[in-house]
Write an enzyme that holds these catalytic residues in place. Structure first.
Site, short mmCIF file in Angstrom:
data_model
loop_
_atom_site.label_atom_id
_atom_site.label_comp_id
_atom_site.label_asym_id
_atom_site.label_seq_id
_atom_site.Cartn_x
_atom_site.Cartn_y
_atom_site.Cartn_z
N CYS A 1 -2.54 0.21 9.51
CA CYS A 1 -3.56 -0.78 9.10
C CYS A 1 -4.50 -1.16 10.24
O CYS A 1 -5.63 -1.59 10.01
CB CYS A 1 -2.88 -2.06 8.61
N HIS B 1 0.84 -1.20 0.00
CA HIS B 1 0.00 0.00 0.00
C HIS B 1 0.87 1.26 0.00
O HIS B 1 2.01 1.23 0.47
CB HIS B 1 -0.87 0.05 1.27
N1 GLY Z 1 -2.47 -8.94 4.88
C1 GLY Z 1 -2.98 -7.66 4.64
C2 GLY Z 1 -3.50 -7.55 3.26
O1 GLY Z 1 -2.90 -8.13 2.39
O2 GLY Z 1 -4.49 -6.93 3.00
#
Ligand code: GLY
Length: 260
Positions: free
Chosen positions: A255, A168
């Site tokens: 996250c 991300h």
């Molecule tokens: N493990 C976090 C994701 O890949 O969204």
């Protein structure tokens, strides 16, 4: 830009389910230890509270191994919450679970309908703009739908890119204050932060870039002493959280919560 605030009052987190061992990952570094993750998660929630957050702690969702990473399923702006459309098919159902939670907090909850995809981990909100990084989970159609949606509140959205191999956009950066971004050198090299003051993570400590600021505290993953010392020398008050288990699933400090 409309009502941007550096003071947060609330956060939403979700307990990691035992199914976390089936979580998505780019590279298999072994399964996360659920017990250790629970301890780290408790420390994370406690630290958010220390920073002044009223934390809504959601229960586990066994059906969704990655559901601890709540940031990816919504964008919480001051005026409105927007439910995302994750690019990972196994995560689409997490959005349905988050919808009633946000409806209990916001007067307005909107939803990315598609056909595009967008995940919250690719969105960095600053005082000037909302930066959205194209990635393997976020495409141009998803960005365009969000841009159109939030323009009615005066938010300016800028499409940027996430370096290859990085999950991300915010895997590689975090906002530290009104003008300062903590970034990896590889992300800064794309030129996306030209109008900001940038602090680089120390070489070899790129994973420290996924930190968060919640009011007076910068919350960062433990184990990156040179980057921590850079932040301390810049005057930031830092808290470190063990992230060894989330890191096995490419997850980190941002996250694990929605903050608003
Ligand atoms: N493990 C976090 C994701 O890949 O969204």
């Amino acid at each position: 830009m409309s009502n941007f605030s550096y003071e947060f009052t609330r956060a939403i987190t979700r307990l990691p389910a035992p199914s976390i061992v089936h979580g998505l990952r780019a590279e298999d570094l072994g399964n996360p230890d659920h017990d250790q993750m629970l301890k780290d998660h408790a420390h994370y929630v406690l630290t958010l509270k220390e920073a002044g957050a009223s934390v809504t702690e959601l229960p586990t969702l066994e059906a969704y191994p990655d559901s601890v990473f709540v940031e990816d399923v919504a964008l919480c702006l001051p005026e409105v919450a927007v439910l995302m459309r994750p690019g990972a098919p196994s995560r689409l159902g997490e959005v349905i679970e988050m919808a009633p939670v946000l409806s209990g907090v916001y007067d307005q909850v909107l939803e990315i309908k598609g056909p595009g995809f967008i995940e919250g981990g690719d969105i960095l909100m600053t005082a000037k703009e909302i930066l959205v990084g194209l990635s393997s989970r976020t495409d141009k159609a998803g960005v365009a739908e969000l841009a159109e949606m939030v323009s009615r509140w005066g938010f300016k959205l800028r499409e940027v890119t996430t370096p290859p191999g990085v999950l991300h956009f915010k895997t590689d950066c975090s906002l530290l204050d009104t003008e300062t971004i903590l970034s990896t050198k590889r992300l800064d090299a794309t030129g996306c932060f030209e109008n900001y003051r940038v602090i680089h993570t120390a070489d070899g400590e790129e994973a420290a870039a996924n930190s968060i600021r919640f009011n007076h505290l910068v919350i960062m993953p433990a184990g990156f002493p040179r980057t921590r010392d850079l932040l301390l020398n810049e005057g930031y008050e830092v808290r470190e959280i063990n992230n060894s288990e989330c890191a096995r699933l490419d997850g980190g400090m941002s996250c694990l919560s929605l903050r608003f």
